[in-house]
Design an enzyme around this catalytic site. Structure first.
Site, mmCIF file in Angstrom:
data_model
loop_
_atom_site.group_PDB
_atom_site.id
_atom_site.type_symbol
_atom_site.label_atom_id
_atom_site.label_comp_id
_atom_site.label_asym_id
_atom_site.label_seq_id
_atom_site.Cartn_x
_atom_site.Cartn_y
_atom_site.Cartn_z
ATOM 1 N N ASP A 138 -31.991 -8.605 20.981
ATOM 2 C CA ASP A 138 -31.970 -7.403 20.152
ATOM 3 C C ASP A 138 -31.176 -6.284 20.823
ATOM 4 O O ASP A 138 -31.738 -5.260 21.238
ATOM 5 C CB ASP A 138 -33.390 -6.926 19.833
ATOM 6 C CG ASP A 138 -33.443 -6.194 18.483
ATOM 7 O OD1 ASP A 138 -32.707 -6.596 17.566
ATOM 8 O OD2 ASP A 138 -34.202 -5.220 18.361
ATOM 9 N N HIS A 143 -38.822 -4.358 18.051
ATOM 10 C CA HIS A 143 -37.780 -4.465 19.077
ATOM 11 C C HIS A 143 -38.207 -5.432 20.189
ATOM 12 O O HIS A 143 -37.427 -6.284 20.622
ATOM 13 C CB HIS A 143 -37.509 -3.073 19.631
ATOM 14 C CG HIS A 143 -36.218 -2.933 20.373
ATOM 15 N ND1 HIS A 143 -35.040 -3.506 19.958
ATOM 16 C CD2 HIS A 143 -35.916 -2.250 21.526
ATOM 17 C CE1 HIS A 143 -34.062 -3.184 20.806
ATOM 18 N NE2 HIS A 143 -34.576 -2.431 21.764
ATOM 19 N N SER A 197 -32.002 -5.349 24.895
ATOM 20 C CA SER A 197 -31.725 -4.017 24.360
ATOM 21 C C SER A 197 -30.472 -3.424 25.009
ATOM 22 O O SER A 197 -29.390 -3.988 24.895
ATOM 23 C CB SER A 197 -32.952 -3.124 24.539
ATOM 24 O OG SER A 197 -32.801 -1.915 23.841
#
Length: 453
Positions: A183, A253, A159
């Site tokens: 991601d 996510h 992330s």
């Protein structure tokens, strides 16, 4: 070489035993109150090796030469977490350190910037990404001063951590060996220039996995190779409504981490296929990997060495794959080639069942209406959640939605079902099959006759 490796491991164990009275250093565990009022950035480096997988050792940023388990000449992997709105440690830290250690004898450095990432104000955490990157970059410079090679450094960022990795790579002139972005965060990074986010120039090889591009993830491509799980959007098994609570927001996510962990465990051989879009992939238009020959199609995971040279020549490559909702996530895929010869034009979807003993697995090809008419060749991609073998029977149904009036006949002159990524298994065929729309027909597959193909 093996004797040398054993000696190094034994030496590490001996040195660890000598320092057994040292307390383990754990990832910062902050409470809700600290995250609510906000935290000031403080970056820690927790060292794990094969000799101390159960006990992290915090390294000094300025003087790490007195840490007996840290060898700068070994490959080093930095693991960088993302935004932590509640301050709790990531649940996957212990898993990823163990799985990385199983890949190779390396230094694993968990970058703990929880103080800085734990903040209800996401914008503050975003601002801290560059400061965190500068901190780690200075540490890597000290490593190279002691003889470390940038080629052997791998940054794995989750992330916001993916952008931290990108900033580190950029500060080092793109000379680090590899960056893996799981991601990469989308909010505040969508639409910005490449130098303000993770991009392919940040390392010699940048690989990215996308699982939540329509929410917390960043739309790609952002690397030399971008893997799109289920198109990079909604993941199977994740909640579809807000009534599911926190999982509704984070499940897609977080799936990037769990897919990567499963690939490290080597129980999830997730093969991906180069394609212009996920729609083309599930339509069966991208089921070969001509650009990567003689290597096979790329596989998500730690070892991308056999595809590295091709990727650097090809530039940015997008590859797609589908998964199940649960580990090991791997779907079993078949190419279904049909030749229809029915008299009346019919539109419908296909449902396919494979039978092995008492076990049955189903694939629904229902993402678009299919056209069944006279003398039409059609190629479909059928993906099953289970791998049943040997296949003893096959059931085939064309659902047209026709609930009134006569049922029209559909005639298949040929149906050939070929395993996509299991080349050792032969294709299965059936010839001149007549069926009614909305009615399931079951048959035993036969060997494919080249004269019919």
């Amino acid at each position: 070489m093996m004797d040398l490796w054993r000696f190094m491991v034994l030496l590490d164990v001996f040195l660890l035993a000598r320092g057994a009275d040292k307390m383990c250093d754990n990832f910062s565990d902050l409470d809700f109150h600290e995250a609510f009022i906000g935290t000031n950035l403080y970056v820690r480096l927790l060292l794990y090796t094969r000799a101390n997988l159960d006990c992290g050792h915090e390294l000094s940023h300025n003087d790490f030469t007195n840490e007996p388990l840290f060898h700068v000449m070994r490959p080093t992997t930095f693991v960088i977490h993302g935004y932590r709105p509640t301050g709790a440690p990531p649940i996957w830290i212990d898993h990823i350190t163990r799985l990385l250690a199983a890949q190779a004898d390396m230094n694993i450095l968990v970058v703990d910037w929880n103080r800085g990432a734990a903040n209800f104000n996401y914008f503050t955490a975003v601002a801290n990404t560059r400061h965190t990157a500068a901190n780690i970059t200075a540490f890597i410079h000290r490593m190279t001063d002691e003889g470390a090679c940038l080629d052997s450094i791998h940054l794995i960022g989750v992330s916001l951590g993916a952008h931290v990795a990108g900033f580190i790579g950029a500060m080092l002139g793109g000379r680090v060996g590899r960056i893996t972005g799981l991601d990469p965060a989308g909010p505040m990074f969508a639409g910005v220039p490449p130098e303000e986010r993770l991009d392919p120039t940040d390392a010699q090889l940048v690989d990215v996995l996308h699982t939540d591009m329509n929410s917390f993830g960043l739309r790609g491509p952002n690397g030399h190779i971008d893997f799109y799980a289920n198109g990079g959007l909604d993941q199977p098994g994740c909640p579809k409504t807000i009534f599911s609570g926190k999982a509704y927001f984070v499940c897609d996510h977080q799936r990037s981490v769990f897919l990567y962990l499963c690939s490290l465990n080597r129980t999830c051989p997730l093969t991906a296929y180069p394609c212009s879009s996920y729609a083309d992939f599930i339509n069966g238009l991208c089921v070969q990997c001509e650009a990567f020959k003689p290597a096979s199609c790329p596989v998500l995971g730690y070892d991308l060495s056999q595809w590295r040279d091709k990727l650097l020549k090809l530039g940015q490559t997008k590859v797609y794959f589908s998964t199940t909702a649960e580990p090991p996530y791997r779907k079993t895929s078949y190419i279904v080639d049909t030749l229809t010869w029915n008299q009346h034009l019919r539109w419908g979807i296909v449902i396919l069942y494979l039978h092995s003993g008492k076990n049955v697995t189903e694939a629904r090809i229902d993402h678009k209406l299919l056209r069944f008419e006279q003398h039409t060749n059609m190629r479909l991609l059928a993906q099953f959640d289970e791998d049943l073998y040997p296949v003893e029977k096959i059931s085939f149904r064309v659902v047209t939605g026709n609930v009134i009036g006569p049922r029209y006949k559909i005639r298949l002159l040929r149906i050939m079902i070929t395993p996509l990524d299991l080349p050792e298994r032969p294709p299965m065929c059936r010839y001149d099959l007549v069926m009614e729309e909305n009615t399931e027909v079951t048959f035993k597959p036969v060997s494919c006759d080249e004269s019919h193909l």
